[in-house]
Design a protein around this motif. Structure first.
Motif, PDB file in Angstrom:
ATOM      1  N   ASP A  45     -82.781  30.177 -60.535  1.00 54.95           N
ATOM      2  CA  ASP A  45     -83.920  31.032 -60.192  1.00 54.95           C
ATOM      3  C   ASP A  45     -83.680  32.498 -60.505  1.00 54.95           C
ATOM      4  N   ALA A  46     -82.441  32.931 -60.464  1.00 53.36           N
ATOM      5  CA  ALA A  46     -82.145  34.341 -60.700  1.00 53.36           C
ATOM      6  C   ALA A  46     -82.416  34.765 -62.142  1.00 53.36           C
ATOM      7  N   LEU A  47     -82.623  33.789 -63.045  1.00 49.51           N
ATOM      8  CA  LEU A  47     -82.736  34.094 -64.470  1.00 49.51           C
ATOM      9  C   LEU A  47     -84.125  33.826 -65.039  1.00 49.51           C
ATOM     10  N   LEU A  48     -85.126  33.631 -64.169  1.00 55.29           N
ATOM     11  CA  LEU A  48     -86.438  33.208 -64.654  1.00 55.29           C
ATOM     12  C   LEU A  48     -87.365  34.386 -64.943  1.00 55.29           C
ATOM     13  N   SER A  49     -86.974  35.251 -65.833  1.00 56.73           N
ATOM     14  CA  SER A  49     -87.831  36.354 -66.264  1.00 56.73           C
ATOM     15  C   SER A  49     -88.785  35.861 -67.349  1.00 56.73           C
ATOM     16  N   GLY A  50     -89.948  36.521 -67.451  1.00 54.10           N
ATOM     17  CA  GLY A  50     -90.950  36.064 -68.403  1.00 54.10           C
ATOM     18  C   GLY A  50     -90.597  36.325 -69.852  1.00 54.10           C
ATOM     19  N   ALA A  51     -89.887  37.428 -70.093  1.00 47.04           N
ATOM     20  CA  ALA A  51     -89.554  37.822 -71.471  1.00 47.04           C
ATOM     21  C   ALA A  51     -88.470  38.890 -71.404  1.00 47.04           C
ATOM     22  N   PRO A  52     -87.749  39.111 -72.488  1.00 48.37           N
ATOM     23  CA  PRO A  52     -86.798  40.228 -72.507  1.00 48.37           C
ATOM     24  C   PRO A  52     -87.531  41.545 -72.256  1.00 48.37           C
ATOM     25  N   GLY A  53     -86.854  42.461 -71.607  1.00 47.79           N
ATOM     26  CA  GLY A  53     -87.453  43.774 -71.405  1.00 47.79           C
ATOM     27  C   GLY A  53     -87.540  44.553 -72.708  1.00 47.79           C
ATOM     28  N   ARG A  54     -88.428  45.540 -72.749  1.00 50.34           N
ATOM     29  CA  ARG A  54     -88.541  46.358 -73.958  1.00 50.34           C
ATOM     30  C   ARG A  54     -87.283  47.193 -74.176  1.00 50.34           C
ATOM     31  N   LEU A  55     -86.818  47.827 -73.105  1.00 52.70           N
ATOM     32  CA  LEU A  55     -85.594  48.615 -73.222  1.00 52.70           C
ATOM     33  C   LEU A  55     -84.391  47.709 -73.441  1.00 52.70           C
ATOM     34  N   THR A  56     -84.309  46.657 -72.635  1.00 48.25           N
ATOM     35  CA  THR A  56     -83.125  45.802 -72.708  1.00 48.25           C
ATOM     36  C   THR A  56     -83.014  45.107 -74.062  1.00 48.25           C
ATOM     37  N   PHE A  57     -84.141  44.674 -74.632  1.00 51.94           N
ATOM     38  CA  PHE A  57     -84.065  43.982 -75.918  1.00 51.94           C
ATOM     39  C   PHE A  57     -83.631  44.940 -77.024  1.00 51.94           C
ATOM     40  N   ALA A  58     -84.043  46.187 -76.915  1.00 56.14           N
ATOM     41  CA  ALA A  58     -83.619  47.177 -77.906  1.00 56.14           C
ATOM     42  C   ALA A  58     -82.100  47.345 -77.901  1.00 56.14           C
ATOM     43  N   ILE A  59     -81.496  47.206 -76.724  1.00 53.67           N
ATOM     44  CA  ILE A  59     -80.030  47.300 -76.616  1.00 53.67           C
ATOM     45  C   ILE A  59     -79.376  45.985 -76.998  1.00 53.67           C
ATOM     46  N   ASN A  60     -79.963  44.890 -76.530  1.00 48.51           N
ATOM     47  CA  ASN A  60     -79.309  43.585 -76.641  1.00 48.51           C
ATOM     48  C   ASN A  60     -79.464  42.906 -77.998  1.00 48.51           C
ATOM     49  N   ARG A  61     -80.047  43.598 -78.960  1.00 50.05           N
ATOM     50  CA  ARG A  61     -80.075  43.051 -80.314  1.00 50.05           C
ATOM     51  C   ARG A  61     -78.662  42.861 -80.864  1.00 50.05           C
ATOM     52  N   ARG A  62     -77.678  43.540 -80.256  1.00 47.81           N
ATOM     53  CA  ARG A  62     -76.295  43.407 -80.718  1.00 47.81           C
ATOM     54  C   ARG A  62     -75.612  42.160 -80.171  1.00 47.81           C
ATOM     55  N   LEU A  63     -76.289  41.391 -79.311  1.00 44.64           N
ATOM     56  CA  LEU A  63     -75.684  40.168 -78.792  1.00 44.64           C
ATOM     57  C   LEU A  63     -75.235  39.252 -79.922  1.00 44.64           C
ATOM     58  N   SER A  64     -74.094  38.609 -79.731  1.00 45.29           N
ATOM     59  CA  SER A  64     -73.566  37.698 -80.745  1.00 45.29           C
ATOM     60  C   SER A  64     -74.185  36.316 -80.659  1.00 45.29           C
ATOM     61  N   GLY A  65     -74.910  36.045 -79.588  1.00 43.45           N
ATOM     62  CA  GLY A  65     -75.545  34.753 -79.412  1.00 43.45           C
ATOM     63  C   GLY A  65     -75.835  34.493 -77.954  1.00 43.45           C
ATOM     64  N   VAL A  66     -76.509  33.379 -77.690  1.00 46.19           N
ATOM     65  CA  VAL A  66     -76.861  32.992 -76.327  1.00 46.19           C
ATOM     66  C   VAL A  66     -76.614  31.499 -76.165  1.00 46.19           C
ATOM     67  N   GLY A  67     -75.872  31.127 -75.124  1.00 46.08           N
ATOM     68  CA  GLY A  67     -75.692  29.723 -74.787  1.00 46.08           C
ATOM     69  C   GLY A  67     -76.789  29.288 -73.820  1.00 46.08           C
ATOM     70  N   VAL A  68     -77.533  28.266 -74.186  1.00 50.56           N
ATOM     71  CA  VAL A  68     -78.638  27.776 -73.350  1.00 50.56           C
ATOM     72  C   VAL A  68     -78.131  26.585 -72.553  1.00 50.56           C
ATOM     73  N   VAL A  69     -78.182  26.681 -71.218  1.00 49.42           N
ATOM     74  CA  VAL A  69     -77.575  25.667 -70.361  1.00 49.42           C
ATOM     75  C   VAL A  69     -78.631  24.963 -69.511  1.00 49.42           C
TER      76      VAL A  69
END
Length: 331
Positions: free
Chosen positions: A240-264
């Motif tokens: 439940d702590a991770l159920l956001s509707g979409a990446p944030g505008r500010l956060t996505f601008a920063i997090n484009r550098r992520l190397s990947g995401v593991g979907v569990v």
């Protein structure tokens, strides 16, 4: 600048650390021999379950509230949260003498709603499927003049959460260790965004990975598409702590550098909760265990690598903890 708000930088994380000194817990960076053997790498844990209110969220909440002027503090604050941000805001408000109202889904874990109330804040319940929490918060703020404290997409929140990453890289450097990779859960992206700011300054070669729930993999899809994409579902995961509707505008601008995401999956998250309880002797909530689940399930490979795993929250209801404890697996 993004939608009228400036992107935070590393210097904002450092300033947030100064505000949080004496307020937030400097959680330890712990080497785990058991997890290292199990995953075939050198594994360190950042247990934010030991943080004030049991999750990293206090960091951003206190940083944001402490920056309000006296007039705004007198008018109070409103936040929307499934629980951990709400508890963080409630505790920060209590310490700073600010009235707080928290808009929470009716299906939020009872332990989180109780935690908000115990800290003196008012809980405003809503239906996650039929009502919009941001609209409710905006109406409450308009009526009272209260400040809205977003759960992730705000520079002061991101900078406050970034102090978690600052501590990680400071502690690694003090021991002469370089991390090959870091895994952290991602909901709206505030914590991993702040960690990315610290990583870019202190350890740019460290690869940063996210972990998010099946069916709510907006970051994984957004990174692949190169633009922000939303989730179609609004509820239906124990993470439940991770159920956001979409990446944030500010956060996505920063997090484009992520190397990947593991979907569990939820099963993998519960397996991680069980592993934490039985093997690590730590209590972690399903969403807070997503990064651990991504490693245990092999979604993110840790073999032969020095890896930091962030355990982001431990506010788990007793029924879910009992379910995890009874799952078959390691003793």
């Amino acid at each position: 600048m993004k939608d009228g708000l400036p992107l935070p930088g590393y210097e904002d994380v450092v300033a947030a650390a100064q505000r949080l000194s004496g307020q937030a817990v400097r959680t330890p960076l712990v080497h785990s021999p058991a997890l290292s053997e199990h995953l075939g790498g050198d594994i360190f844990l950042k247990p934010e379950i030991l943080q004030v209110t049991g999750s990293f969220k206090f960091r951003g909440a206190y940083n944001a509230l402490s920056k309000l002027d006296a007039d705004q503090k007198a008018r109070g604050v409103v936040a929307f949260s499934s629980g951990n941000h709400g508890q963080g805001v409630a505790e920060a408000a209590r310490r700073l003498g600010i009235h707080a109202r928290i808009v929470m889904p009716a299906d939020a874990p009872a332990v989180k709603a109780e935690g908000v109330r115990a800290r003196g804040a008012e809980v405003i319940s809503y239906d996650r499927e039929r009502e919009d929490r941001e609209e409710i918060a905006a109406r409450l703020a308009s009526e009272s003049g209260a400040a809205i404290i977003p759960s992730f997409d705000h520079p002061d929140i991101i900078a406050g959460q970034g102090t978690c990453g600052l501590e990680i890289f400071q502690d690694l450097a003090a021991d002469g260790i370089s991390a090959d990779q870091l895994i952290c859960c991602v909901g709206g992206g505030g914590l991993i965004g702040g960690i990315n700011l610290a990583a870019a300054h202190h350890s740019p070669d460290t690869r940063v990975f996210g972990a998010e729930p099946e069916g709510f993999d907006d970051h994984a899809r957004s990174l692949a598409a190169g633009e922000r994409l939303s989730n179609t579902r609004k509820s239906g995961s124990i993470q439940d702590a991770l159920l956001s509707g979409a990446p944030g505008r500010l956060t996505f601008a920063i997090n484009r550098r992520l190397s990947g995401v593991g979907v569990v999956s939820d099963d993998e998250a519960l397996d991680a909760v069980a592993f934490g309880l039985r093997v690590l002797k730590l209590v972690v909530e399903p969403g807070g265990a997503a990064a651990l689940a991504a490693a245990l399930s092999g979604k993110i490979d840790c073999r032969g690598k020095t890896t930091v795993i962030v355990l982001t929250g431990g506010n788990i209801d007793p029924q879910t903890l009992a379910e995890a404890a009874l799952r078959p697996g390691r003793p």
